[in-house]
Design a protein around this motif. Structure first.
Motif, short mmCIF file in Angstrom:
data_model
loop_
_atom_site.label_atom_id
_atom_site.label_comp_id
_atom_site.label_asym_id
_atom_site.label_seq_id
_atom_site.Cartn_x
_atom_site.Cartn_y
_atom_site.Cartn_z
N GLY A 195 9.14 -7.96 -17.36
CA GLY A 195 7.87 -8.39 -17.92
C GLY A 195 6.69 -7.56 -17.45
O GLY A 195 5.58 -7.69 -17.99
N ARG A 196 6.90 -6.73 -16.47
CA ARG A 196 5.89 -5.80 -15.92
C ARG A 196 6.55 -4.43 -15.84
O ARG A 196 6.72 -3.87 -14.78
CB ARG A 196 5.45 -6.25 -14.53
CG ARG A 196 4.75 -7.59 -14.47
CD ARG A 196 4.80 -8.21 -13.07
NE ARG A 196 4.60 -7.26 -11.97
CZ ARG A 196 3.39 -6.91 -11.48
NH1 ARG A 196 2.30 -7.45 -11.97
NH2 ARG A 196 3.30 -6.06 -10.47
N ASP A 197 6.97 -3.90 -16.99
CA ASP A 197 7.87 -2.75 -16.99
C ASP A 197 7.54 -1.67 -18.02
O ASP A 197 8.42 -0.89 -18.40
CB ASP A 197 9.31 -3.22 -17.19
CG ASP A 197 9.49 -4.07 -18.45
OD1 ASP A 197 8.53 -4.20 -19.23
OD2 ASP A 197 10.61 -4.60 -18.64
N ILE A 198 6.29 -1.60 -18.47
CA ILE A 198 5.89 -0.57 -19.43
C ILE A 198 5.03 0.48 -18.72
O ILE A 198 4.03 0.15 -18.10
CB ILE A 198 5.11 -1.17 -20.62
CG1 ILE A 198 5.93 -2.28 -21.30
CG2 ILE A 198 4.76 -0.08 -21.63
CD1 ILE A 198 7.24 -1.80 -21.90
N THR A 199 5.44 1.73 -18.83
CA THR A 199 4.72 2.82 -18.17
C THR A 199 3.41 3.12 -18.90
O THR A 199 3.19 2.67 -20.02
CB THR A 199 5.57 4.10 -18.16
OG1 THR A 199 5.70 4.57 -19.50
CG2 THR A 199 6.96 3.86 -17.55
N TYR A 237 5.17 1.75 -9.84
CA TYR A 237 4.26 0.62 -9.89
C TYR A 237 3.79 0.28 -11.30
O TYR A 237 3.49 1.17 -12.10
CB TYR A 237 3.05 0.91 -8.99
CG TYR A 237 3.45 1.38 -7.62
CD1 TYR A 237 4.16 0.55 -6.76
CD2 TYR A 237 3.17 2.68 -7.20
CE1 TYR A 237 4.55 0.99 -5.51
CE2 TYR A 237 3.55 3.12 -5.94
CZ TYR A 237 4.25 2.27 -5.10
OH TYR A 237 4.65 2.71 -3.86
N TRP A 238 3.71 -1.03 -11.53
CA TRP A 238 3.19 -1.55 -12.80
C TRP A 238 1.67 -1.52 -12.75
O TRP A 238 1.05 -2.09 -11.86
CB TRP A 238 3.69 -2.98 -12.98
CG TRP A 238 2.93 -3.85 -13.94
CD1 TRP A 238 2.24 -4.98 -13.64
CD2 TRP A 238 2.83 -3.69 -15.36
NE1 TRP A 238 1.69 -5.53 -14.77
CE2 TRP A 238 2.03 -4.76 -15.85
CE3 TRP A 238 3.32 -2.74 -16.26
CZ2 TRP A 238 1.74 -4.91 -17.20
CZ3 TRP A 238 3.01 -2.89 -17.61
CH2 TRP A 238 2.24 -3.96 -18.07
N LEU A 239 1.08 -0.82 -13.70
CA LEU A 239 -0.37 -0.70 -13.79
C LEU A 239 -0.80 -1.41 -15.08
O LEU A 239 -0.67 -0.84 -16.17
CB LEU A 239 -0.78 0.78 -13.81
CG LEU A 239 -0.23 1.62 -12.64
CD1 LEU A 239 -0.64 3.08 -12.79
CD2 LEU A 239 -0.67 1.06 -11.29
N PRO A 240 -1.28 -2.64 -14.98
CA PRO A 240 -1.54 -3.46 -16.18
C PRO A 240 -2.51 -2.83 -17.17
O PRO A 240 -2.33 -2.92 -18.37
CB PRO A 240 -2.11 -4.77 -15.60
CG PRO A 240 -1.65 -4.81 -14.20
CD PRO A 240 -1.58 -3.39 -13.74
N ALA A 241 -3.55 -2.20 -16.65
CA ALA A 241 -4.51 -1.49 -17.48
C ALA A 241 -4.80 -0.17 -16.79
O ALA A 241 -5.21 -0.14 -15.62
CB ALA A 241 -5.79 -2.30 -17.65
#
Length: 771
Positions: free
Chosen positions: A389-393, A328-332
């Motif tokens: 675009g939503r892919d940084i751990t 899962y992508w966790l934005p913050a």
């Protein structure tokens, strides 16, 4: 992407049986305790501390020394080198000296002429102690601020601001227990003295080089004076990565002191008391999300019971942090990790190495959001998946190989998820006592040792003049099928039947300075090292064939019919004989170091993994709300192993990993008293899954489209640990079944393992809620 020169000639990607399968069935596969008794063999048993944390005032061993059959009794005072068998921090003593840290800590070792004599004598030691306060639980250690290292924080973005601004916010938590490895073969070692003070040690260990180095350290020898050998283990699961060392070192110490061979096979009760388990964890979360359940910000706090010493707890807790995002992508995000020191046996590596605990945290968050918004939990999971675009751990690595959406979609369609979810709802509406639950959860598991320097391996390939091949590498066989996979890789290089490859014991005098067989990297590392060694020999044969028969070396082909050179077809064994006569070297070492990985642990940033392995599982369960009993009714699994080296072995690993994970989350309960004594230290009190616990319907499939985007050996992926976490689907399904016992009351307060007592308590708590 190109296949980096890997072109299979037929031995790999085939479902061949385990190389020791016939011996396993016939009972002729030899383990440490099966080796014939040498003349003068001594049998060992440890004398263990009966109580927990205490000052050790004195140790009376007169009755031990006087017991029938006893030859020698050794304590810390008899160690010629350093009293240390730890993997990293230097804090694990072979024998306690001034302080007892936990119940079951070794105080001395007795060597006698029989197993029975040694074990009887070991019970006669008398320790005079002054009891000290014992920290046993996570809460006690947190309150006392007792830790093995400073609290660690991994973060990306401003989690506090995102939480404050989110339309919806939710807090909660769960606890999950530890797990006993319960390997079939207990801890065992056999040391034989040699000439000039040298030692040969058979050890049931995942890490022969570390055992070698620790023996040398304790006995004040050079590494070259100690040879450690492993043919196979009867299971390990991480429990023999570091904690096999004490048994091997004790045998080596006795052998060195007496000049006689020495062997130990731990009694099951002693084994369970002396050795560490999976870390138990307590989790708290604070999550902010929108109407669709999409996370805006999250803070996850992890606290684990590490035990009395560090062991591998730093790396294990790091991996829990690495996997607190799962798919899962966790934005913050902010992930806080407390590593707690307690007066219990030091916990250690276990399949998944902290990953399952971190993954459990985020999967509970997904279920909690779904319950709060009245949404299908799979819809919430889907809304939060990594995507372009939503892919940084949280540790700032880009997820480049994300196939989780494809796996989930394929599994949901094949299993009629929507239809089955509706059927479960209908069942629950019409049944008062029995309640069902259904859950589909994904897995994303990073592959590589997170301690970067461990990502290396060596191999030795010997090609004999008759065309037979001997293969040796640094990996160990614990039942997982590593040896047959690497044999297939080598056979494939020469286009010969895998039966021509003889896998020999892992030995530190053939391949030195090896890493543990762990982190699911055994085939990745050792397979590539063996491939590189075999390719060097193949290149020499091609040069020789071109020189002998004409043509270019690159035109020489190795086929199942023989080696083709300038139109000539030469039987492989004939070419080997010619090359030997022609004075061509037919042996080679190979080496491999995993590329692309780097990690700054102080900042918790980098690329700790070469790639990710993925999977998804759908589990259906039923609970009895009157007794708390449950049953797993059906399981459907789709797992990505890349281009499988051996589908039969990989399917077995997926099934075994899932069942073991199911045991951790449902029946395997560790209980300690207030001094840290393990009360569940035998099969009579500790419940591992049995054949009857296996779901009646279990459909396991390897993802047919699987290919590793990275240039791993034949584009395969690791399979040892990732399937373990597929069992989280069982716990999620049980959570939903409990929730169905009190509709409209929300998500239950529910911890693992899901024993009948916990299921009943969760139902009662839920029913007692207002609303």
């Amino acid at each position: 992407m190109a296949d980096a020169g890997f072109k299979s000639t037929g031995a790999v990607n085939r479902p061949l049986h385990h190389d020791s399968a016939l011996e396993h069935v016939a009972g002729t596969a030899r383990y440490v305790d099966d080796m014939p008794e040498a003349p003068g063999l001594l049998h060992l048993a440890f004398g263990l501390a009966a109580d927990g944390h205490a000052k050790l005032l004195s140790l009376d061993l007169e009755a031990v020394r006087a017991a029938p059959g006893v030859v020698i009794v050794l304590t810390a005072a008899d160690i010629p080198g350093v009293n240390d068998v730890s993997p990293v921090k230097g804090d694990d003593k072979l024998f306690a000296e001034k302080e007892i840290l936990y119940p079951g800590q070794p105080l001395f070792v007795v060597a006698a002429t029989s197993v029975a004599a040694a074990r009887r004598a070991a019970r006669l030691g008398k320790a005079e102690v002054e009891p000290l306060p014992a920290l046993v639980t996570i809460d006690q250690a947190l309150a006392a601020e007792s830790a093995i290292e400073d609290t660690q924080v991994m973060a990306r973005g401003d989690a506090a601001a995102a939480l404050a601004a989110a339309p919806h916010r939710l807090t909660g938590g769960l606890e999950m227990g530890g797990q006993e490895h319960f390997y079939l073969e207990g801890q065992a070692a056999f040391a034989t003295p040699g000439e000039g003070g040298q030692l040969h040690v058979l050890s049931s260990t995942q890490h022969p080089s570390e055992v070698q180095h620790l023996i040398a350290k304790v006995l004040k020898l050079s590494h070259a004076d100690v040879t450690v050998e492993v043919r196979r283990m009867g299971g390990a699961f991480g429990g023999k990565e570091t904690q096999a060392a004490a048994y091997a070192v004790a045998c080596a110490l006795v052998a060195a002191k007496t000049g006689r061979p020495a062997r130990i096979r731990a009694d099951r009760d002693d084994d369970m008391a002396m050795t560490g388990k999976r870390h138990d964890f307590a989790v708290r979360y604070d999550v902010g999300f929108d109407d669709a359940g999409r996370i805006a910000g999250v803070r996850i706090e992890l606290a684990s019971r590490c035990g009395a010493t560090a062991d591998l707890s730093s790396a294990i807790n790091d991996r829990a942090m690495f996997h607190a995002d799962n798919c899962y992508w966790l934005p913050a995000v902010e992930i806080v990790s407390h590593r707690l020191k307690t007066h219990t046996v030091s916990n250690t590596a276990f399949r998944g190495f902290g990953g399952p605990q971190g993954m459990m945290a985020i999967e509970r968050v997904m279920d909690a959001i779904a319950a709060a918004r009245g949404l299908d939990p799979l819809a919430v999971r889907w809304a939060n998946l990594y995507a372009p675009g939503r892919d940084i751990t949280p540790y700032h690595m880009r997820v480049e190989d994300n196939v989780a959406p494809e796996l989930i979609e394929e599994l949901a369609e094949r299993t009629d998820y929507d239809v089955r979810r509706a059927a479960v709802a209908a069942f629950n509406a019409s049944h008062r006592v029995l309640k069902k639950g259904l859950a589909l959860t994904p897995v994303k598991f990073g592959i590589s040792f997170t301690t970067t320097h461990l990502n290396q391996a060596g191999a030795l390939v010997l090609l004999h003049a008759d065309g037979s091949i001997q293969l040796n590498h640094g990996g160990t066989e614990m039942g997982q099928g590593l040896m047959i996979k690497v044999a297939q890789i080598v056979a494939d290089v020469f286009a010969v039947p895998v039966e021509r490859v003889r896998v020999t014991s892992t030995r530190t005098d053939k391949v030195p300075n090896t890493s543990a067989t762990a982190a699911s990297s055994g085939a990745d590392l050792n397979g590539m090292a063996a491939y590189n060694a075999a390719q060097q020999i193949r290149a020499r044969l091609a040069d020789f064939a071109a020189d002998r028969f004409g043509g270019a070396p690159e035109a020489v082909r190795f086929t199942g019919d023989g080696v083709v050179a300038n139109g000539e077809i030469v039987p492989f064994e004939a070419l080997c004989r010619m090359a030997h006569i022609g004075r061509i070297s037919l042996s080679s070492t190979g080496f491999y170091a995993t590329p692309k990985i780097e990690y700054d642990r102080a900042a918790h940033r980098g690329r700790p993994f070469l790639y990710f392995a993925y999977g998804a599982a759908l589990s259906e369960v039923v609970i009895d709300t009157l007794t708390g009993e449950h049953r797993v009714l059906a399981v459907d699994i789709l797992h990505d192993v890349g281009h499988s080296l051996n589908p039969a072995i990989d399917l077995g690993q997926v099934e075994g990993g899932f069942i073991q994970g199911m045991g951790w989350l449902t029946t395997e309960e560790l209980v300690y008293d207030d001094r840290g004594r393990l009360l569940t230290h035998a099969p009579s009190t500790y419940k591992i899954p049995t054949a009857s616990d296996r779901p009646r319907r279990m459909d396991i499939r390897l993802w047919e489209r699987g290919r590793n985007a990275e240039a791993t050996i034949h584009r395969s992926k690791a399979v040892g640990e990732p399937p373990f976490m597929l069992a989280i689907s069982v716990f999620s399904a049980l959570t939903h079944a409990v929730a169905a016992a009190a509709p409209g009351k929300g998500l239950p307060s529910f911890d693992a393992p899901a024993t009948p007592e916990r299921i009943l308590a969760a139902i009662e708590e839920l029913k007692a809620r207002d609303g």
